[in-house]
Design an enzyme around this catalytic site. Structure first.
Site, mmCIF file in Angstrom:
data_model
loop_
_atom_site.group_PDB
_atom_site.id
_atom_site.type_symbol
_atom_site.label_atom_id
_atom_site.label_comp_id
_atom_site.label_asym_id
_atom_site.label_seq_id
_atom_site.Cartn_x
_atom_site.Cartn_y
_atom_site.Cartn_z
ATOM 1 N N LYS A 8 0.825 -1.223 -0.006
ATOM 2 C CA LYS A 8 -0.176 -0.051 0.176
ATOM 3 C C LYS A 8 0.859 1.237 0.020
ATOM 4 O O LYS A 8 1.977 1.220 0.651
ATOM 5 C CB LYS A 8 -0.822 0.083 1.146
ATOM 6 C CG LYS A 8 -0.212 -0.130 2.524
ATOM 7 C CD LYS A 8 0.059 1.230 3.015
ATOM 8 C CE LYS A 8 0.666 1.240 4.443
ATOM 9 N NZ LYS A 8 1.477 2.274 4.792
ATOM 10 N N GLY A 97 4.202 -4.101 3.620
ATOM 11 C CA GLY A 97 4.462 -5.463 3.349
ATOM 12 C C GLY A 97 4.133 -6.467 4.126
ATOM 13 O O GLY A 97 3.341 -7.454 3.904
ATOM 14 N N GLY A 98 4.609 -6.427 5.256
ATOM 15 C CA GLY A 98 4.220 -7.411 6.444
ATOM 16 C C GLY A 98 2.636 -7.497 6.683
ATOM 17 O O GLY A 98 2.188 -8.623 6.828
ATOM 18 N N ALA A 100 0.558 -6.744 4.474
ATOM 19 C CA ALA A 100 -0.137 -7.254 3.254
ATOM 20 C C ALA A 100 -0.182 -8.780 3.487
ATOM 21 O O ALA A 100 -0.915 -9.253 2.990
ATOM 22 C CB ALA A 100 0.524 -6.730 2.045
ATOM 23 N N ASP A 130 -2.217 -1.819 10.168
ATOM 24 C CA ASP A 130 -2.338 -1.628 8.644
ATOM 25 C C ASP A 130 -3.209 -3.046 8.163
ATOM 26 O O ASP A 130 -3.438 -2.855 6.831
ATOM 27 C CB ASP A 130 -1.202 -1.484 8.054
ATOM 28 C CG ASP A 130 -0.602 -0.065 8.258
ATOM 29 O OD1 ASP A 130 -1.502 0.908 8.507
ATOM 30 O OD2 ASP A 130 0.626 0.218 7.820
#
Ligand code: C5P
Length: 282
Positions: A8, A97-98, A100, A130
């Site tokens: 994101k 990233g983590g 996601a 997130d």
């Protein structure tokens, strides 16, 4: 089970003083982008986490593993598994990233074991701020500590070039610095440097930028160098260190990425995508 987990970018991020739980309420425009990790979950005789590089831990502290463990408990499915992550999204870069990866695991497992959306969302919120957004993906207005996700029609008409400088920033340290600086606001991107769809709306700024800059001056040096190179405003995503600018098309963004002649961890043209994760047919 196999899936893609999309990064994101925080196109805008307003931050407010910490609430009683220590988390900072925020309001931002979050956007899934085409940079992705690939996740696979296979039955195994013992639990195992395998990551393709050292961008994420290969043990039970991995966010995707924590998501897997919480989801299998909720699904009352105690079997051992091998979780493999092909990592393309740099860690410590504000690209989520983590989160996601964790959302992709929750999504795949919820589909397979029939968990309802509310339960999946609650697990996501318990794993990280997130993760709820990444479960939904696309374009969303995100509020609260990250747990209020209001999906919007997918933005269009532009692409981004994302550059990840060769150093990472830790999210808790950047929020602590924001407190220490007494809650600064970020500089606003002028309308002329925004795609038409974002002009005249909420101010496009990242309030964590002054805190990241104060922690590590290199963020400012990189921002200045890219602005000089590209001739447009450069913004930071999340708590950094990744930086991005708006371009009219993926081709233009690719040209901008090619022009970066600096020792980057990544310089990627990215398009906007409508989901935070998606299954891959096997
Ligand atoms: O939820 P997550 O583990 O991703 O958050 C990492 C850290 O970032 C938190 O421990 C907190 O210090 C900070 N944070 C915050 N306010 C938010 C999100 C994160 O202060 N809304």
């Amino acid at each position: 089970m196999k899936g893609m987990a999309y990064a994101k970018v925080n196109l805008a991020l307003a931050v407010y003083p910490a609430a009683a739980d220590g988390f900072h309420p925020l309001r931002g425009i979050f956007q899934s982008v085409s940079l992705s990790d690939t996740i696979s979950i296979e039955p195994a005789s013992v639990d195992e986490v395998v990551v393709s590089n050292d961008e994420a831990p290969s043990d039970e502290t991995n966010l995707a593993w924590r998501a897997f463990d919480s989801t299998r408990r909720a699904a009352r499915m105690p079997a051992a598994a091998r979780l493999a992550i092909d990592k393309q999204i740099p860690a410590g870069s504000g690209l989520g990233g983590g989160s996601a990866d964790a959302a992709c695991v929750i999504g795949l497992m919820s589909d397979r074991y029939g968990l309802d959306e509310e339960m999946a969302f609650d697990i996501a919120a318990s794993v990280g701020s997130d993760v709820p957004f990444s479960l939904t993906g696309g374009t969303a207005i995100v509020e609260g500590r990250g747990d209020r996700v209001d999906a919007q029609p997918l933005l269009s008409g532009f692409a981004l070039c994302v550059v990840v400088p060769p150093f990472a920033l830790g999210t808790p340290a950047v929020f602590d610095e924001w407190d220490r600086l007494d809650g600064p606001t970020g500089r606003v991107v002028p309308d002329g440097d925004l795609p038409p769809i974002l002009r005249g709306g909420v101010p496009i700024r990242n309030d964590l930028y002054p805190a990241a800059l104060s922690l590590d001056r290199r963020v400012g040096d990189w921002c200045d160098a890219l602005e000089h190179l590209w001739g447009t405003s450069v913004s930071m995503t999340g708590s950094g260190s990744a930086l991005f600018a708006f371009f009219e098309s993926v081709d233009e963004a690719a040209g901008a990425a090619d022009a970066v002649d600096l020792p980057v961890r990544a310089a990627e043209p990215v398009s906007l995508v409508g989901q935070g994760w998606e299954p891959i047919d096997e």
